[in-house]
Structures are given as structure tokens and as C-alpha cells.
Motif scaffolding. Structure first.
Motif, short mmCIF file in Angstrom:
data_model
loop_
_atom_site.label_atom_id
_atom_site.label_comp_id
_atom_site.label_asym_id
_atom_site.label_seq_id
_atom_site.Cartn_x
_atom_site.Cartn_y
_atom_site.Cartn_z
N SER A 283 -3.02 -6.26 17.64
CA SER A 283 -3.48 -7.01 18.80
C SER A 283 -3.21 -6.20 20.06
CB SER A 283 -2.75 -8.35 18.87
OG SER A 283 -2.95 -8.92 20.12
N ASP A 287 -6.31 -10.63 25.46
CA ASP A 287 -6.78 -12.00 25.64
C ASP A 287 -6.10 -12.63 26.84
OD1 ASP A 287 -7.58 -11.13 23.21
OD2 ASP A 287 -7.21 -13.00 22.16
N GLY A 292 -7.19 -21.92 24.45
CA GLY A 292 -6.73 -22.90 23.45
C GLY A 292 -5.96 -24.03 24.10
N ASN A 395 3.79 -13.95 14.88
CA ASN A 395 2.74 -14.93 15.06
C ASN A 395 2.36 -15.62 13.76
OD1 ASN A 395 0.54 -16.41 15.87
ND2 ASN A 395 -0.35 -14.80 17.13
N ASP A 396 1.60 -14.94 12.90
CA ASP A 396 1.10 -15.59 11.68
C ASP A 396 2.22 -16.08 10.76
OD1 ASP A 396 -1.50 -15.20 12.47
OD2 ASP A 396 -1.69 -13.27 11.44
N ASN A 399 3.25 -19.67 11.66
CA ASN A 399 2.19 -20.64 11.95
C ASN A 399 2.24 -21.81 10.96
OD1 ASN A 399 -0.11 -22.02 12.62
ND2 ASN A 399 -1.38 -20.17 12.83
N THR A 407 -7.01 -22.99 5.90
CA THR A 407 -6.93 -22.06 7.03
C THR A 407 -6.74 -20.64 6.49
OG1 THR A 407 -4.52 -22.08 7.25
CG2 THR A 407 -5.70 -23.83 8.36
N HIS A 432 -4.33 -13.80 19.38
CA HIS A 432 -4.13 -14.20 17.99
C HIS A 432 -3.38 -13.13 17.20
CE1 HIS A 432 -7.96 -16.81 18.44
NE2 HIS A 432 -6.88 -17.41 18.95
N GLY A 436 -6.22 -14.04 12.98
CA GLY A 436 -7.24 -14.40 13.95
C GLY A 436 -7.41 -15.89 14.17
N ILE A 437 -6.35 -16.69 13.98
CA ILE A 437 -6.49 -18.13 14.19
C ILE A 437 -5.46 -18.62 15.20
CG2 ILE A 437 -7.43 -18.56 11.89
CD1 ILE A 437 -4.62 -19.59 11.11
N GLU A 438 -5.70 -19.83 15.73
CA GLU A 438 -4.78 -20.44 16.68
C GLU A 438 -3.44 -20.71 16.00
OE1 GLU A 438 -5.38 -21.21 19.85
OE2 GLU A 438 -7.43 -20.43 19.74
N ASN A 439 -2.36 -20.63 16.78
CA ASN A 439 -1.06 -20.99 16.23
C ASN A 439 -0.62 -22.30 16.86
OD1 ASN A 439 1.57 -21.21 15.37
ND2 ASN A 439 1.93 -19.00 15.46
#
Lengths: 471, 112
Positions: A283, A287, A292, A395-396, A399, A407, A432, A436-439
Motif C-alpha cells: 500500500s 488514499d 468509508g 490491517n487484514d 479485520n 469476504t 486498504h 483490498g477491503i474495508e476494515n
């Protein structure tokens, strides 16, 4: 068997024992260094015995000695130089590079065997088959590891490089490598078949790794390591040498286990990872803030109050921490908190970093005691009694969406950060992770976001804690 | 199938099993040094490079033996050096510049 040969074989047995004992001692940090030295001693003994054997055999020419010695000295010098200079964040690249060297050497040993016998009498089935397998696996790991090294270093884009029909091309290349190897085994003197097996394997290695994204690199490195071990074991079959078989099989087993562990830690099958195309590159943090849901922002002073009056703090480091070179900054903050009698530990997800266990090395380098580094299984039961979970650059792996189906991260084992009484996230932006998804942790009411670069943010937090407690 | 091949297969299978057994006990904390150590162990292919150098008698043979020795040498020496460097970093408690008071606090919290 002559007395001399028997001595050589016995040294090989001793070397193999050293490798096993060395690896066994690596099961605890206090004995690990000793294990590494025992393993190295075994290596020195095996090499010395081989040199003695070659000298005793006296079939080696002067030129043979020269190429062996010059090659060994040059290679050792370069390897030693890299090993001493490498930054701990770059360890995965270096391990990949050394892995490529091992795989390449295994393929070359098989090739040299081919050249030596090409004009001679018929080759036995055993040597023909193992040479073919060795050429294919060795070439694949060589080119694959070089590409993995380039991706980790950033010389090749970290994101999956997907071209239309890429999966088909990979399938064709893999099939060509297998067919080439089978035909080479059947007709061991055919240069054309050798060229086919070699070229297809090299191309397949490149094409396979190019398609795989940076987040999957821990799995790829483990797998390539396992393959090199296998190639070395097969080289042992080619030249009928037991120590190569034992050492190669040990490495094959270790790489195999780590590959499985890493794949499990992401809840993905090894095959799915190898077919590639998942996730993005690193990343870049471009962004904008606030994409979000609603998030609660917090200042360094408010975050410092939360931390300074906690009794238990768990730090959750991700690769973002290492990328910002913030390992020392986090250690400083942790020491400040500890001086106030606060219990501090680090929650390490198995895939944190760029290779299995990478985050532990990065924190160990910053003098974080290993007793504070807690693996996922151990720390997850402690989040419920944690006052503040401080998330830095992860991050991920935190989540909560992973607990639901449907998901991109579903089923992936995560750190249960959302069970802590409060959560502070240091992050540059709302960007992200790999998936690549919202947390949704970020929009949780008990989470506060502290938007900053990991290093600058940690330094600001330390300063705020110091001011607060009058230190 | 010759006895030699059978012996080699036996050795290979048992080594694989020993490898699984020994390595599954290594904690996650040490996975990177472990992989680096395993990586240096496959530098044993240097033995293979030495043996092919001893049978090489033409330019192609010498060239292959040279590159094999170069690669294997880099693998084995670099591998052990970097593994040692990493392992030296793993400490039970912070030794440098840590005040005695901080040390007590650390061990105190650990006892809980």
C-alpha cells in the motif's frame, strides 16, 4: 569399501547428525545460536571430508582444483559480504537469493553429471530419472527465487503481474517442463530434451512467481526453500551421496511444514496461492483520510493518556511498522510504559512481515526481549483483559470481517484485537490492506484512529507520555 | 531396483520424517532464523559441486563446476553468517542502556 572410504562415510553420518541436532536446538531462543553453530560444524566436516575424498581419488585435474577453489572463495566472499551488510527488513530477499543459489547449484550438479556421461556408456535408469527431476526442480527454484527476490527488493513490481491467458501459459509451461523431464529421463543423452526441460522449468519459475502478490511472499519463499531442499536431495541420488540426501530431505521437510503453516494462517490453499493473482502490492498510502464509515480520530496527547493509565497494553505490529523503520521507536514507547509498571507485550500474527517469523527478527533487532513476543494462539486469550491494543501498520490480520463468510479475508485466523477494552490504530490513511477491503475495526466505537506515519506517530506518542508523567 | 537405490530411498524417507518431527516443535518466534538455517543446510550441495569438479575433464564440465561451486559457496557461507547474525539479536531482556529499575519492572510484569 576401503578404510579411507569408511572414514569419509562416517564423517558424513556425523555431519548429518549435526544438522538434525542443530535444527532440534532451534526450538528455543536460548539454544538456537548453539544449534546454528553445531550445524555449521557439521557442514565444515562434510566439506572437508569431500575435499579429502577428491584429493585421495586423484582423478581431479589441476584445472578442476582451480575452478573449485576460485568458485568457492568468490562465492563465499560475496555471500559473506551480503550477510554482514543486509538490513533486517531485507532478510527475505537475501534468503530468496541464497535459495536461488542452492537451487541453481543443484541443477548445475545434475547438468555436469549429464555432460560427464553424455559421450560415455549408457546411463542407468536411476541416474537418468534423478538427473531429469533435478534439472527441472533446480531450474524452477533458481528462476522463481530470483524473481521473488526482485519482487521483495522492489526491482520488480510487488503486485501480481497478470497477463491475459497467463494461467494457461503457466499450465503449458509446467506441462512442457514435466514432458521435457520425462523425455530426458527416457533418453538421457538427448541434448534437445535437456534444453526443453531446462528452458521450460526456468520459464515456469519466472511466470509462476510473477503472478503472485507481495502478501503471499511468506508462502512462496517457504515453498521455494522446500523445493531447493528436494532438488538437493535428488542431486544426492544422482551422485549417490547420502549426506546430500539427508540434508536435502531435512530442508524439504522444514520448508514443507512452514509452507503449510503460512497457508493455514491465511486460510488459503497452497495451490490457490501458487496460481496467483491475489491482492495488490504494498500500500502506498495515497488514499485520502476518511474514505468509508465514520471513524473517531485521536490526538497524540489523548492517546498518550489512554496508554499511560492502562495496566495492560498489547502492541500489534504489522509490516507497515518495519517499512517505516519504526522498530526502535516502538521499543522506546514500550520501555516508557514498562517503567510505569504497565504490562506490555507484542501480538505477532504468523504472516506479519515478508517471511515466516520476520516480525520477530525485526523486533529482536530493536532489543525487544523475545519473552514479550507472543504468537497469535497465546495472545488471543489475553485481549479480553487488555486495556489498550495499539495497532501499528497492521490491517487484514485484525479485520473482524474474517469471522464472517463472504469476504476476501473470510476464515483467515486473526488477532482478536476487537476484544480489547479500547483500540488505538496508528495509520497513515484509511487505505486498504492487501485484501483490498474495508476494515470494520476502524469504525468500531471503541477504536480511535491516530493518523500518522508509524515512526513519527510513535515518537509523538512517546513524547506525549513523557510530558504527561513528567518524565 | 538395486539395493543402493533402496538404501537411498530409505534414508530419504526417514530424513523427511525426522525433519517434520524436529521442525514442527520450533516456535513461530524463530521461524525466520529456522528457514535461514535450513537454507544454509542445503548449501551441502557444495559437496556435489566438489565431486563434479573432480570428474570434469572438458571446458563445459569446468564451467559448470565453477558456477556450481560459486553458487553453493555463496549459499552456504552467506546462509550461516546471516543466521548467526539474526540469532544473536534474540535476547531474554534488553541488555544495553536499560536501567536496573526498568529491568525489575520487566521481570515483575512477566511473573504475572
Amino acid at each position: 569399501m576401503s578404510g579411507f572410504d569408511a572414514v569419509i562415510k562416517l564423517v558424513y553420518v556425523a555431519a548429518a547428525a549435526c544438522f538434525v541436532i542443530g535444527l532440534h536446538l532451534m526450538n528455543a531462543p536460548p539454544t538456537a545460536n548453539k544449534g546454528s553453530r553445531i550445524s555449521a560444524a557439521g557442514m565444515v566436516a562434510a566439506v572437508a571430508a569431500t575435499v579429502a575424498l577428491v584429493a585421495h581419488d586423484s582423478s581431479i585435474t589441476g584445472t578442476g582444483w582451480a575452478v573449485l577453489l576460485v568458485g568457492a572463495v568468490l562465492g563465499s566472499g560475496v555471500g559473506l559480504g551480503f550477510a554482514q551488510k543486509v538490513k533486517m527488513t531485507a532478510i527475505p530477499q537475501l534468503v530468496s537469493l541464497f535459495n536461488a543459489m542452492g537451487g541453481g547449484a543443484a541443477a548445475l550438479v545434475a547438468l555436469a553429471g549429464f555432460v560427464a556421461t553424455a559421450s560415455a556408456a549408457p546411463v542407468g535408469g536411476r541416474i537418468a530419472v534423478s538427473t531429469a527431476i533435478d534439472v527441472a526442480i533446480g531450474a524452477l527454484t533458481f528462476s522463481g527465487s530470483i524473481v521473488a527476490c526482485g519482487k521483495l527488493q522492489g526491482t520488480i513490481a510487488g503486485r501480481p503481474i497478470v497477463v491475459p491467458g497467463g494461467r494457461l501459459t503457466n499450465g503449458v509451461l509446467a506441462a512442457a517442463a514435466v514432458v521435457g523431464a520425462v523425455l530426458l529421463a527416457a533418453r538421457p543423452h538427448s541434448v534437445a530434451m535437456l534444453a526443453l526441460a531446462l528452458a521450460a522449468s526456468l520459464a515456469f519459475g519466472v511466470a509462476m512467481v510473477l503472478r503472485i502478490g507481495g502478501a503471499d511472499m511468506p508462502v512462496v519463499i517457504s515453498l521455494l526453500n522446500a523445493l531447493t531442499g528436494t532438488a538437493v536431495a535428488v542431486a544426492g541420488f544422482v551422485i549417490d551421496n547420502s549426506v546430500l540426501i539427508i540434508a536435502g530431505a531435512l530442508v524439504g521437510a522444514s520448508g514443507g511444514i512452514l509452507t503449510k503453516l503460512m497457508a493455514d494462517a491465511m486460510n488459503r490453499s497452497i495451490l490457490a496461492i501458487m496460481s496467483g493473482g491475489f491482492g495488490g502490492g504494498d500500500s502506498t498510502g495515497t488514499d485520502t483520510v476518511g474514505a468509508g464509515g465514520t471513524v473517531r480520530q485521536v490526538s497524540a496527547d489523548d492517546a498518550a493518556i489512554q496508554l499511560a493509565y492502562a495496566s495492560k497494553v498489547v502492541i500489534v505490529p504489522g509490516y507497515g511498522l518495519a517499512a517505516a523503520q519504526a522498530q526502535h521507536a516502538v521499543r522506546d514507547l514500550a520501555q516508557l510504559l514498562e517503567e510505569r509498571g504497565i504490562e506490555v507485550s507484542y501480538a505477532i500474527h504468523p504472516v506479519a512481515g515478508r517471511m515466516p517469523g520476520h516480525m520477530n527478527v525485526l523486533l529482536a533487532e530493536a532489543d525487544v526481549p523475545y519473552t514479550q513476543l507472543k504468537p497469535m494462539d497465546e495472545i488471543n486469550s489475553e485481549f479480553a483483559r487488555t486495556d489498550v491494543a495499539l495497532v501499528i501498520g497492521a490491517n487484514d490480520v485484525i479485520n473482524p470481517a474474517a469471522r464472517r463468510s463472504g469476504t476476501a479475508v473470510s476464515g483467515m485466523p486473526i488477532l482478536d484485537v476487537d476484544q480489547a477494552k479500547s483500540v488505538i490504530v496508528i495509520k497513515r490513511s484509511m487505505g486498504h490492506g492487501y485484501a483490498g477491503i474495508e476494515n470494520e475495526l476502524y469504525t468500531d466505537p471503541k477504536t480511535s484512529m491516530f493518523f500518522a506515519d508509524a515512526k513519527a506517530g510513535l515518537v509523538a506518542l512517546s513524547a506525549a507520555v513523557k510530558t504527561l508523567v513528567g518524565g | 531396483m538395486s539395493t543402493g537405490l533402496l538404501t537411498d530411498l530409505t534414508i530419504a524417507v526417514l530424513s523427511l520424517l525426522v525433519g517434520f518431527e524436529v521442525i514442527s516443535k520450533v516456535p513461530e518466534t524463530l521461524h525466520t532464523p529456522l528457514m535461514s538455517a535450513a537454507n544454509s543446510i542445503h548449501g551441502i550441495v557444495f559437496v556435489g559441486a566438489a565431486l563434479v569438479a573432480s570428474t570434469a575433464h572438458n571446458a563445459a564440465g569446468y564451467a559448470l563446476a565453477f558456477v556450481a561451486a560459486l553458487f553453493a559457496g555463496m549459499n552456504v557461507v552467506g546462509g550461516y553468517a546471516v543466521t548467526g547474525r539474526m540469532l544473536k539479536m534474540f535476547k531474554r531482556r534488553p541488555t544495553p542502556q536499560a536501567a536496573p529499575a526498568a529491568d525489575e519492572a520487566t521481570s515483575g510484569t512477566k511473573a504475572r
